[in-house]
Design a protein around this motif. Structure first.
Motif, short mmCIF file in Angstrom:
data_model
loop_
_atom_site.label_atom_id
_atom_site.label_comp_id
_atom_site.label_asym_id
_atom_site.label_seq_id
_atom_site.Cartn_x
_atom_site.Cartn_y
_atom_site.Cartn_z
N GLY A 155 -21.58 11.98 18.66
CA GLY A 155 -20.61 11.41 19.59
C GLY A 155 -19.76 12.45 20.29
O GLY A 155 -18.94 12.12 21.16
N GLY A 156 -19.94 13.71 19.89
CA GLY A 156 -19.23 14.79 20.56
C GLY A 156 -18.00 15.31 19.84
O GLY A 156 -17.33 16.22 20.35
N SER A 157 -17.68 14.78 18.68
CA SER A 157 -16.54 15.31 17.92
C SER A 157 -16.91 16.68 17.38
O SER A 157 -18.01 16.88 16.88
N THR A 158 -15.96 17.60 17.46
CA THR A 158 -16.23 18.98 17.07
C THR A 158 -15.31 19.45 15.95
O THR A 158 -14.21 18.91 15.75
N ASN A 159 -15.79 20.46 15.25
CA ASN A 159 -15.03 21.08 14.18
C ASN A 159 -15.35 22.57 14.20
O ASN A 159 -16.51 22.96 14.38
N TYR A 160 -14.31 23.40 14.05
CA TYR A 160 -14.49 24.85 14.12
C TYR A 160 -13.87 25.54 12.91
O TYR A 160 -12.84 25.10 12.38
N ALA A 161 -14.45 26.66 12.54
CA ALA A 161 -13.80 27.54 11.57
C ALA A 161 -12.56 28.13 12.23
O ALA A 161 -12.55 28.40 13.44
N ASP A 162 -11.53 28.34 11.44
CA ASP A 162 -10.27 28.87 11.99
C ASP A 162 -10.50 30.21 12.69
O ASP A 162 -9.84 30.51 13.70
N SER A 163 -11.43 30.99 12.19
CA SER A 163 -11.65 32.34 12.72
C SER A 163 -12.23 32.35 14.13
O SER A 163 -12.18 33.39 14.81
N VAL A 164 -12.78 31.23 14.58
CA VAL A 164 -13.41 31.20 15.90
C VAL A 164 -12.72 30.25 16.87
O VAL A 164 -13.11 30.18 18.04
N LYS A 165 -11.74 29.53 16.41
CA LYS A 165 -11.04 28.57 17.29
C LYS A 165 -10.46 29.29 18.50
O LYS A 165 -9.84 30.35 18.37
N GLY A 166 -10.67 28.70 19.66
CA GLY A 166 -10.17 29.28 20.90
C GLY A 166 -11.10 30.31 21.51
O GLY A 166 -10.89 30.73 22.66
N ARG A 167 -12.12 30.73 20.77
CA ARG A 167 -13.07 31.72 21.30
C ARG A 167 -14.48 31.15 21.44
O ARG A 167 -15.21 31.49 22.37
N PHE A 168 -14.87 30.28 20.51
CA PHE A 168 -16.22 29.70 20.52
C PHE A 168 -16.15 28.24 20.94
O PHE A 168 -15.19 27.53 20.62
N THR A 169 -17.20 27.78 21.61
CA THR A 169 -17.30 26.38 22.00
C THR A 169 -18.69 25.87 21.67
O THR A 169 -19.69 26.45 22.10
N ILE A 170 -18.74 24.78 20.91
CA ILE A 170 -20.01 24.14 20.59
C ILE A 170 -20.22 22.94 21.50
O ILE A 170 -19.26 22.22 21.82
N SER A 171 -21.46 22.74 21.92
CA SER A 171 -21.80 21.57 22.74
C SER A 171 -23.23 21.17 22.42
O SER A 171 -23.96 21.91 21.77
N ARG A 172 -23.61 19.99 22.89
CA ARG A 172 -24.97 19.54 22.63
C ARG A 172 -25.47 18.69 23.78
O ARG A 172 -24.67 18.04 24.49
N ASP A 173 -26.78 18.69 23.93
CA ASP A 173 -27.46 17.83 24.90
C ASP A 173 -28.36 16.91 24.08
O ASP A 173 -29.42 17.33 23.60
N ASN A 174 -27.92 15.68 23.89
CA ASN A 174 -28.67 14.76 23.03
C ASN A 174 -30.04 14.44 23.60
O ASN A 174 -30.99 14.21 22.85
N ALA A 175 -30.17 14.41 24.90
CA ALA A 175 -31.46 14.11 25.52
C ALA A 175 -32.48 15.21 25.23
O ALA A 175 -33.69 14.95 25.19
N LYS A 176 -31.99 16.43 25.02
CA LYS A 176 -32.88 17.56 24.76
C LYS A 176 -32.88 17.96 23.28
O LYS A 176 -33.53 18.94 22.92
N ASN A 177 -32.13 17.24 22.46
CA ASN A 177 -32.02 17.60 21.03
C ASN A 177 -31.65 19.07 20.86
O ASN A 177 -32.21 19.78 20.02
N THR A 178 -30.70 19.49 21.66
CA THR A 178 -30.33 20.90 21.69
C THR A 178 -28.83 21.08 21.48
O THR A 178 -28.03 20.30 22.02
N VAL A 179 -28.48 22.09 20.71
CA VAL A 179 -27.08 22.43 20.49
C VAL A 179 -26.86 23.86 20.97
O VAL A 179 -27.74 24.71 20.87
N TYR A 180 -25.66 24.10 21.51
CA TYR A 180 -25.31 25.39 22.07
C TYR A 180 -24.04 25.92 21.38
O TYR A 180 -23.21 25.15 20.91
N LEU A 181 -23.92 27.24 21.38
CA LEU A 181 -22.69 27.86 20.93
C LEU A 181 -22.32 28.95 21.93
O LEU A 181 -23.00 29.97 22.01
#
Length: 121
Positions: free
Chosen positions: A54-80
Motif C-alpha cells: 500500500g506504500g507505507s514505508t519504514n526506514y532505519a534511523d541511520s538512513v532517514k532523510g537520505r534514502f528513499t524506498i519506492s515500488r512499482d507493483n505492476a512490475k513487481n519491482t522495488v527501488y532504493l
C-alpha cells in the motif's frame, strides 16, 4: 519458483548517489512487504528500508532523510534511492520480498543475491 534480481550497486564517493533496483519474477500472485537489507563485513544483516504493497514505508534511523524506498507493483519491482552516501553505508545490499501465492496458499520470504555498494574517496 521466484527470483529476485538486484542491480545498481557500485563504487561511489562520499556524498554521492546510487539507485538500487530489485525485480521479482516467477510464480507470484501478490507481494506483501518488499525491503532492502544490508550487511557490512563483520556485522549482522540489518534492515535499511521496507515498503508495504500500500506504500507505507519504514526506514532505519541511520538512513532517514537520505534514502528513499519506492515500488512499482505492476512490475513487481522495488527501488532504493540512496543520496548523501557515507563510508558507513558500504555493505552488500539485499532485496527481500514476501511473496504470496493463492492456491495453495503460501507466504514465503525470498532474498536476492546481493549487490555491493562501496562508498570511498
Amino acid at each position: 519458483q521466484v527470483q529476485l534480481v538486484e542491480s545498481g550497486g557500485g563504487l561511489v564517493q562520499p556524498g554521492g548517489s546510487l539507485r538500487l533496483s530489485c525485480a521479482a519474477s516467477g510464480s507470484i500472485d501478490s507481494i506483501n512487504i518488499m525491503g532492502w537489507y544490508r550487511q557490512a563485513p563483520g556485522k549482522q544483516r540489518e534492515m535499511v528500508a521496507a515498503i508495504s504493497n500500500g506504500g507505507s514505508t519504514n526506514y532505519a534511523d541511520s538512513v532517514k532523510g537520505r534514502f528513499t524506498i519506492s515500488r512499482d507493483n505492476a512490475k513487481n519491482t522495488v527501488y532504493l534511492q540512496m543520496n548523501g552516501l557515507k563510508s558507513e553505508d558500504t555493505a552488500v545490499y539485499y532485496c527481500n520480498a514476501e511473496i504470496i501465492r493463492a492456491f495453495p496458499f503460501s507466504r514465503v520470504d525470498y532474498w536476492g543475491q546481493g549487490t555491493q555498494v562501496t562508498v570511498t574517496s
